[in-house]
Write a protein that holds these residues in place. Structure first.
Motif, PDB file in Angstrom:
ATOM      1  N   LEU A 122       4.146  60.757 -11.057  1.00 38.59           N
ATOM      2  CA  LEU A 122       3.191  59.833 -11.660  1.00 38.59           C
ATOM      3  C   LEU A 122       1.758  60.226 -11.330  1.00 38.59           C
ATOM      4  O   LEU A 122       0.862  60.119 -12.172  1.00 38.59           O
ATOM      5  N   ARG A 123       1.529  60.674 -10.112  1.00 38.10           N
ATOM      6  CA  ARG A 123       0.177  61.110  -9.746  1.00 38.10           C
ATOM      7  C   ARG A 123      -0.249  62.326 -10.555  1.00 38.10           C
ATOM      8  O   ARG A 123      -1.381  62.414 -11.038  1.00 38.10           O
ATOM      9  N   ASP A 124       0.670  63.281 -10.705  1.00 36.42           N
ATOM     10  CA  ASP A 124       0.370  64.459 -11.518  1.00 36.42           C
ATOM     11  C   ASP A 124       0.144  64.065 -12.974  1.00 36.42           C
ATOM     12  O   ASP A 124      -0.741  64.594 -13.647  1.00 36.42           O
ATOM     13  N   GLY A 125       0.969  63.132 -13.459  1.00 34.41           N
ATOM     14  CA  GLY A 125       0.796  62.667 -14.827  1.00 34.41           C
ATOM     15  C   GLY A 125      -0.547  61.994 -15.039  1.00 34.41           C
ATOM     16  O   GLY A 125      -1.184  62.163 -16.083  1.00 34.41           O
ATOM     17  N   ASP A 131      -7.385  64.322 -17.600  1.00 33.73           N
ATOM     18  CA  ASP A 131      -7.903  65.578 -18.147  1.00 33.73           C
ATOM     19  C   ASP A 131      -7.870  65.563 -19.669  1.00 33.73           C
ATOM     20  O   ASP A 131      -8.804  66.033 -20.323  1.00 33.73           O
ATOM     21  N   LEU A 132      -6.784  65.031 -20.257  1.00 37.08           N
ATOM     22  CA  LEU A 132      -6.695  64.935 -21.717  1.00 37.08           C
ATOM     23  C   LEU A 132      -7.804  64.060 -22.281  1.00 37.08           C
ATOM     24  O   LEU A 132      -8.449  64.411 -23.283  1.00 37.08           O
ATOM     25  N   LEU A 133      -8.053  62.918 -21.658  1.00 39.90           N
ATOM     26  CA  LEU A 133      -9.105  62.017 -22.139  1.00 39.90           C
ATOM     27  C   LEU A 133     -10.473  62.677 -22.061  1.00 39.90           C
ATOM     28  O   LEU A 133     -11.308  62.523 -22.959  1.00 39.90           O
ATOM     29  N   ALA A 134     -10.702  63.405 -20.971  1.00 40.46           N
ATOM     30  CA  ALA A 134     -12.005  64.051 -20.798  1.00 40.46           C
ATOM     31  C   ALA A 134     -12.176  65.231 -21.749  1.00 40.46           C
ATOM     32  O   ALA A 134     -13.274  65.478 -22.257  1.00 40.46           O
ATOM     33  N   LEU A 144      -1.797  63.157 -28.499  1.00 39.24           N
ATOM     34  CA  LEU A 144      -1.144  64.264 -27.805  1.00 39.24           C
ATOM     35  C   LEU A 144      -0.249  63.779 -26.672  1.00 39.24           C
ATOM     36  O   LEU A 144       0.812  64.365 -26.419  1.00 39.24           O
ATOM     37  N   ALA A 145      -0.662  62.722 -25.997  1.00 39.45           N
ATOM     38  CA  ALA A 145       0.110  62.228 -24.854  1.00 39.45           C
ATOM     39  C   ALA A 145       1.517  61.804 -25.259  1.00 39.45           C
ATOM     40  O   ALA A 145       2.438  61.848 -24.434  1.00 39.45           O
ATOM     41  N   ARG A 146       1.698  61.387 -26.504  1.00 41.41           N
ATOM     42  CA  ARG A 146       3.027  60.977 -26.960  1.00 41.41           C
ATOM     43  C   ARG A 146       4.053  62.103 -26.814  1.00 41.41           C
ATOM     44  O   ARG A 146       5.245  61.846 -26.656  1.00 41.41           O
ATOM     45  N   VAL A 154       1.886  57.372 -18.339  1.00 47.47           N
ATOM     46  CA  VAL A 154       0.722  57.068 -17.510  1.00 47.47           C
ATOM     47  C   VAL A 154      -0.535  56.827 -18.341  1.00 47.47           C
ATOM     48  O   VAL A 154      -1.387  56.012 -17.971  1.00 47.47           O
ATOM     49  N   LEU A 155      -0.675  57.517 -19.468  1.00 40.74           N
ATOM     50  CA  LEU A 155      -1.934  57.429 -20.203  1.00 40.74           C
ATOM     51  C   LEU A 155      -2.212  56.025 -20.724  1.00 40.74           C
ATOM     52  O   LEU A 155      -3.373  55.610 -20.774  1.00 40.74           O
ATOM     53  N   ASN A 156      -1.190  55.277 -21.092  1.00 36.79           N
ATOM     54  CA  ASN A 156      -1.427  53.947 -21.649  1.00 36.79           C
ATOM     55  C   ASN A 156      -2.105  53.005 -20.652  1.00 36.79           C
ATOM     56  O   ASN A 156      -3.140  52.411 -20.970  1.00 36.79           O
TER      57      ASN A 156
END
Length: 235
Positions: A122-125, A131-134, A144-146, A154-156
């Protein structure tokens, strides 16, 4: 398709009494679908995309396998058989409602929710989600997270934590959720419709789907290593 021996037990005298559930493997898509059918599709996707405890669930392989099972087996045999319209609706509902739940949890609970977790995955996720958001911005990152295991879990809540506008999140999570669920279910359905007795090769097919679903993670990891090397050499 024959069920796993540990999943069900047949009546001793050939009767038609309901089969008894003996064991359930939550990591195995076929076991989940045999036990819970279409309801299992909804529950697994809701938990995987809405609750942090569901990060280990097999979302990709479950969707593809559900599509396959719409073309194999019959309702009165030991093999599970699902209806395509029901699977599509259950998959979309689970994925979309789960994402909105995760967003609301993140918006209300804040960052301590992730900081208290002891799971390295979860921490890595969370790090990859940030990073994806940035890197890509809200819309592209949410879509992409899907397609990234653990990251889609984690992204939600992370989007809720960092204040992604609710309308923006809803728009892009619906877009990504429909593409993800519909694409994998129809992919499994198309394969099952075009290849006779495809259920005989179900395990290798699922293994291939899992491997393909991990490719985006491998690509992101490779990019991160390259960026770290460039930063270390001062390039």
């Amino acid at each position: 398709m024959r069920p796993y021996p540990e999943a069900v037990a047949r009546p001793a005298h050939g009767g038609k009494e309901p089969r008894v559930l003996l064991a359930l493997n939550p990591l195995d898509a076929t076991s989940l679908l045999t036990a819970f059918g279409t309801v299992g599709v909804f529950l697994v996707l809701y938990a995987e995309t809405g609750l942090l405890i569901g990060f280990f669930l097999p979302g990709d392989s479950l969707l593809f396998t559900a599509g396959l099972l719409c073309t194999t087996g019959t309702p009165d045999t030991a093999g599970a058989h699902l209806a395509l319209p029901g699977v599509l609706v259950a998959a979309a509902a689970g994925a979309l409602l789960g994402a909105q739940t995760g967003y609301l949890i993140g918006a209300r609970a804040g960052r301590p929710l992730l900081e208290r977790t002891r799971s390295r995955h979860l921490r890595d996720g969370a790090a990859r989600a940030e990073d994806l958001l940035a890197r890509y911005g809200h819309g592209k990152a949410i879509v992409l997270a899907r397609f990234l295991p653990v990251v889609r879990t984690v992204l939600n809540p992370l989007a809720g934590m960092v204040g992604v506008p609710a309308r923006t999140f809803a728009l892009w999570q619906v877009t990504g959720g429909l593409v993800w669920t519909t694409g994998l279910v129809l992919g499994g359905y198309a394969l099952g419709s075009s290849i006779p007795n495809v259920d005989h090769y179900l395990l290798p097919v699922i293994a291939a789907i899992v491997a393909v679903s991990l490719l985006p993670l491998a690509v992101e990891f490779r990019r991160a290593r390259r960026a770290a090397r460039r930063a270390g050499t001062g390039r």
